[in-house]
Scaffold this motif. Structure first.
Motif, PDB file in Angstrom:
ATOM      1  N   MET A   7      43.061  31.239  50.719  1.00  0.00           N
ATOM      2  CA  MET A   7      41.842  31.878  51.228  1.00  0.00           C
ATOM      3  C   MET A   7      42.156  33.257  51.796  1.00  0.00           C
ATOM      4  O   MET A   7      41.444  34.220  51.546  1.00  0.00           O
ATOM      5  N   ASP A   8      43.246  33.362  52.555  1.00  0.00           N
ATOM      6  CA  ASP A   8      43.619  34.673  53.122  1.00  0.00           C
ATOM      7  C   ASP A   8      43.863  35.685  52.018  1.00  0.00           C
ATOM      8  O   ASP A   8      43.422  36.835  52.096  1.00  0.00           O
ATOM      9  N   LYS A   9      44.578  35.240  50.982  1.00  0.00           N
ATOM     10  CA  LYS A   9      44.886  36.155  49.876  1.00  0.00           C
ATOM     11  C   LYS A   9      43.608  36.577  49.161  1.00  0.00           C
ATOM     12  O   LYS A   9      43.446  37.733  48.775  1.00  0.00           O
ATOM     13  N   LEU A  10      42.710  35.618  48.996  1.00  0.00           N
ATOM     14  CA  LEU A  10      41.466  35.918  48.278  1.00  0.00           C
ATOM     15  C   LEU A  10      40.567  36.863  49.078  1.00  0.00           C
ATOM     16  O   LEU A  10      40.000  37.816  48.534  1.00  0.00           O
ATOM     17  N   VAL A  11      40.466  36.625  50.376  1.00  0.00           N
ATOM     18  CA  VAL A  11      39.634  37.493  51.224  1.00  0.00           C
ATOM     19  C   VAL A  11      40.186  38.917  51.169  1.00  0.00           C
ATOM     20  O   VAL A  11      39.436  39.891  51.029  1.00  0.00           O
ATOM     21  N   LEU A  71      42.064  40.263  48.750  1.00  0.00           N
ATOM     22  CA  LEU A  71      41.812  40.843  47.417  1.00  0.00           C
ATOM     23  C   LEU A  71      40.357  41.308  47.300  1.00  0.00           C
ATOM     24  O   LEU A  71      40.064  42.401  46.804  1.00  0.00           O
ATOM     25  N   CYS A  72      39.442  40.465  47.800  1.00  0.00           N
ATOM     26  CA  CYS A  72      38.013  40.783  47.679  1.00  0.00           C
ATOM     27  C   CYS A  72      37.676  42.078  48.411  1.00  0.00           C
ATOM     28  O   CYS A  72      36.857  42.872  47.950  1.00  0.00           O
ATOM     29  N   LYS A  73      38.303  42.293  49.541  1.00  0.00           N
ATOM     30  CA  LYS A  73      38.042  43.514  50.306  1.00  0.00           C
ATOM     31  C   LYS A  73      38.692  44.718  49.615  1.00  0.00           C
ATOM     32  O   LYS A  73      38.066  45.759  49.419  1.00  0.00           O
ATOM     33  N   ARG A  74      39.954  44.540  49.242  1.00  0.00           N
ATOM     34  CA  ARG A  74      40.746  45.635  48.658  1.00  0.00           C
ATOM     35  C   ARG A  74      40.150  46.127  47.348  1.00  0.00           C
ATOM     36  O   ARG A  74      40.176  47.311  47.044  1.00  0.00           O
ATOM     37  N   MET A  84      21.325  25.012  44.243  1.00  0.00           N
ATOM     38  CA  MET A  84      22.673  25.595  44.163  1.00  0.00           C
ATOM     39  C   MET A  84      22.777  26.793  45.096  1.00  0.00           C
ATOM     40  O   MET A  84      21.860  27.601  45.184  1.00  0.00           O
ATOM     41  N   GLY A  85      23.880  26.929  45.769  1.00  0.00           N
ATOM     42  CA  GLY A  85      24.147  28.130  46.551  1.00  0.00           C
ATOM     43  C   GLY A  85      24.812  29.153  45.636  1.00  0.00           C
ATOM     44  O   GLY A  85      25.819  28.846  45.001  1.00  0.00           O
ATOM     45  N   VAL A  86      24.226  30.342  45.562  1.00  0.00           N
ATOM     46  CA  VAL A  86      24.792  31.361  44.665  1.00  0.00           C
ATOM     47  C   VAL A  86      26.119  31.869  45.229  1.00  0.00           C
ATOM     48  O   VAL A  86      27.105  32.019  44.499  1.00  0.00           O
ATOM     49  N   ASP A  87      26.159  32.095  46.555  1.00  0.00           N
ATOM     50  CA  ASP A  87      27.391  32.608  47.167  1.00  0.00           C
ATOM     51  C   ASP A  87      28.514  31.570  47.091  1.00  0.00           C
ATOM     52  O   ASP A  87      29.653  31.907  46.810  1.00  0.00           O
ATOM     53  N   ARG A  88      28.142  30.322  47.333  1.00  0.00           N
ATOM     54  CA  ARG A  88      29.173  29.270  47.253  1.00  0.00           C
ATOM     55  C   ARG A  88      29.687  29.131  45.833  1.00  0.00           C
ATOM     56  O   ARG A  88      30.873  28.874  45.612  1.00  0.00           O
ATOM     57  N   THR A  89      28.791  29.285  44.846  1.00  0.00           N
ATOM     58  CA  THR A  89      29.244  29.206  43.449  1.00  0.00           C
ATOM     59  C   THR A  89      30.158  30.390  43.147  1.00  0.00           C
ATOM     60  O   THR A  89      31.179  30.235  42.465  1.00  0.00           O
ATOM     61  N   ALA A  90      29.821  31.565  43.680  1.00  0.00           N
ATOM     62  CA  ALA A  90      30.697  32.725  43.484  1.00  0.00           C
ATOM     63  C   ALA A  90      32.072  32.435  44.096  1.00  0.00           C
ATOM     64  O   ALA A  90      33.104  32.767  43.512  1.00  0.00           O
ATOM     65  N   LEU A  91      32.074  31.770  45.265  1.00  0.00           N
ATOM     66  CA  LEU A  91      33.356  31.449  45.901  1.00  0.00           C
ATOM     67  C   LEU A  91      34.147  30.442  45.050  1.00  0.00           C
ATOM     68  O   LEU A  91      35.358  30.581  44.882  1.00  0.00           O
ATOM     69  N   VAL A  92      33.438  29.448  44.511  1.00  0.00           N
ATOM     70  CA  VAL A  92      34.105  28.482  43.618  1.00  0.00           C
ATOM     71  C   VAL A  92      34.762  29.234  42.461  1.00  0.00           C
ATOM     72  O   VAL A  92      35.932  29.007  42.132  1.00  0.00           O
ATOM     73  N   LEU A  93      34.019  30.148  41.866  1.00  0.00           N
ATOM     74  CA  LEU A  93      34.554  30.870  40.702  1.00  0.00           C
ATOM     75  C   LEU A  93      35.786  31.688  41.082  1.00  0.00           C
ATOM     76  O   LEU A  93      36.777  31.712  40.348  1.00  0.00           O
ATOM     77  N   LEU A  94      35.731  32.347  42.239  1.00  0.00           N
ATOM     78  CA  LEU A  94      36.863  33.182  42.667  1.00  0.00           C
ATOM     79  C   LEU A  94      38.095  32.326  42.977  1.00  0.00           C
ATOM     80  O   LEU A  94      39.204  32.624  42.535  1.00  0.00           O
ATOM     81  N   ARG A 102      52.413  38.926  38.851  1.00  0.00           N
ATOM     82  CA  ARG A 102      51.040  39.443  38.725  1.00  0.00           C
ATOM     83  C   ARG A 102      50.046  38.479  39.368  1.00  0.00           C
ATOM     84  O   ARG A 102      50.266  37.271  39.414  1.00  0.00           O
ATOM     85  N   VAL A 103      48.960  39.040  39.876  1.00  0.00           N
ATOM     86  CA  VAL A 103      47.845  38.244  40.383  1.00  0.00           C
ATOM     87  C   VAL A 103      46.749  38.364  39.346  1.00  0.00           C
ATOM     88  O   VAL A 103      46.443  39.469  38.877  1.00  0.00           O
TER      89      VAL A 103
END
Ligand code: ATP
Length: 438
Positions: A7-11, A13-16, A308-318, A332-333
């Motif tokens: 989760m830390d890595k994803l947060v 990446l999402c910001k960067r 369905m939650g759109v944001d939660r689905t986006a989080l699932v996908l990420l 590589r990431v």
């Protein structure tokens, strides 16, 4: 397997990389509210477009609507939200933070913030709806709620839509829109926020036919998520037990995903019976029965809801897409997003900034733009670094214009996942990509 590091890595990446920013960051941020950047907005839009297409465009028994966020206050009395939409809340008498009483730490007697033991007040019910005032006068007669779910807009418009769209039961009303809940313990990035988006569909059926439709909708919705490329092994149903069922539900199943912080719901399928229509009929004094031709039988339909939650689905996908790989000693990431949901479909690179390569690359990118295929042009840095940058944001294909392009009228297309490179005629690239997106 729980993996909080991910989760830390994803947060980060999402910001960067421009997927998700903290709301009002320059002011220190707003609690658990997030803004989607240029890539995040595309990802979310793709999820919504695919949902709308499967629900509304590809079926003749569902109509789409776009109801207002502000509704008559009586709606929320009828729906049960004024009375029942609340969570038991305790307060830590040491640091005065409030928490949901069902948090594991709280149940264990320890404050999740200050760590003090056995300092909680008795649980108190706390309503999750945001309240405000309509018009210039701030008194109780002007009190209005900001919707905590989109569903009620579909119920109060049931007969409007049925009549104008000339639908017959069974049929559904689909809607995508913002909802707001004053969550006591938001968190886990975009998983639980106070402002979020829902894609909800209310399917109106004849009583007695609800259970068969419920089973069908469970299957359709689970398959839809699998078709987005989400790992099967991380998806499951969870049936609500008697103490979990919402006040309106006869039966409910969650679709859950195994997040790094455990198995959690991101869509719910609910048999809401005729609860909502019956209550709106009672509170509004208007008949909401459906008249079944040709028998002229009158009844209040039952509702099977998919929420369905759109944001939660986006989080699932990420989360599901995030991979770290070692390729011949090189790290590589990768965001292995399905091309249907990936924000950028193609990156275009001239191998070097000379010999006419940038011009060919820019012409190709203009062709992709004309075909409305989201693309990205990059001519800076070593080609390997340019590939890595695209891998990290999930771009499925990278097209390179090299020394042979001008002579042979062909380019290489590199696949993000297999790393295979194929040579394709320059003027066939748009068709090549389009074919793979369909
Ligand atoms: P939870 O138990 O997690 O609070 P819920 O059962 O109250 O969720 P529903 O009312 O069924 O959720 O809403 C349908 C969907 O809306 C959920 O599956 C979820 O994806 C999304 N959703 C609900 N609350 C939030 C929130 N606070 N933040 C983001 N998405 C949410």
């Amino acid at each position: 397997m729980a993996n909080p590091d991910l989760m830390d890595k994803l947060v980060s990446l999402c910001k960067r990389r421009g997927y998700v920013f903290q709301s009002s960051e320059i002011y220190g941020g707003t609690g658990s509210v997030w803004d989607y950047g240029s890539l995040g907005a595309e990802l979310k839009r793709n999820v919504k477009d695919l949902w709308w297409s499967s629900m509304v465009h590809q079926r003749d028994d569902i109509e789409g609507i776009d109801a207002a966020i502000l509704m008559h206050p009586k709606v929320w009395e009828a729906s049960g939200h004024v009375e029942g939409f609340s969570d038991p809340l305790v307060e830590c008498t040491n640091c005065h933070r409030r928490f949901r009483a069902d948090l594991p730490e709280v149940e264990g007697g320890q404050c999740p913030t200050c760590g003090t033991k056995d300092v909680f007040t008795e649980p108190r019910m706390f309503n999750l709806m945001f309240k405000t005032f309509m018009g210039p006068v701030e008194d109780s007669s002007a009190t209005i709620y900001i919707r905590p779910e989109t569903a009620q807009g579909s119920y109060v418009n049931f007969l409007n839509v049925q009549g104008t769209a000339r639908q017959t039961v069974p049929f559904g009303i689909a809607q995508i829109g913002k909802a707001f809940r004053n969550e006591i313990t938001p968190g886990n990035f975009i998983f639980r926020t106070r402002e979020f988006e829902q894609a909800e569909m209310q399917f109106f059926v004849k009583p007695g036919e609800d259970e068969a439709w419920f089973d069908q909708w469970m299957e359709i919705r689970m398959q839809w998520h699998k078709d987005l490329g989400i790992d099967d092994a991380k998806l499951r149903f969870h049936e609500h037990g008697p103490d979990e069922l919402a006040h309106y539900a006869k039966k409910a199943f969650d679709i859950e995903y195994e997040f790094p912080f455990g198995w959690k719901e991101f869509e719910g399928i609910h048999n809401r019976t005729d609860f909502d229509l019956a209550r709106h009929q009672e509170y509004s004094g208007k008949r909401l029965e459906y008249i079944d031709a040709p028998t002229n039988e009158r009844f209040l339909p039952y509702v099977v809801e998919t929420a369905m939650g759109v944001d939660r689905t986006a989080l699932v996908l990420l989360v599901d897409a995030y991979r770290e790989e070692d390729i011949d000693g090189d790290q590589r990431v990768v965001l292995g997003l399905h091309p249907k949901v990936a924000p950028t479909k193609v990156a275009v690179f001239p191998l070097v900034k000379k010999d006419g390569m940038p011009e060919i690359a820019q012409k190709l990118q203009a062709d992709l733009r004309s075909a409305a295929i989201p693309s990205f042009y990059d001519q800076s840095g070593a080609i390997g670094r340019r590939y890595r940058r695209q891998d990290e944001v999930g771009t499925p294909w990278c097209v390179t214009i090299d020394g042979e392009t001008a002579e042979q009228n062909s380019v290489t297309i590199r696949d993000r996942d297999s790393l295979e490179q194929v040579r394709v005629a320059t003027d066939k690239v748009v068709a090549w990509v389009r074919e793979r997106l369909l």
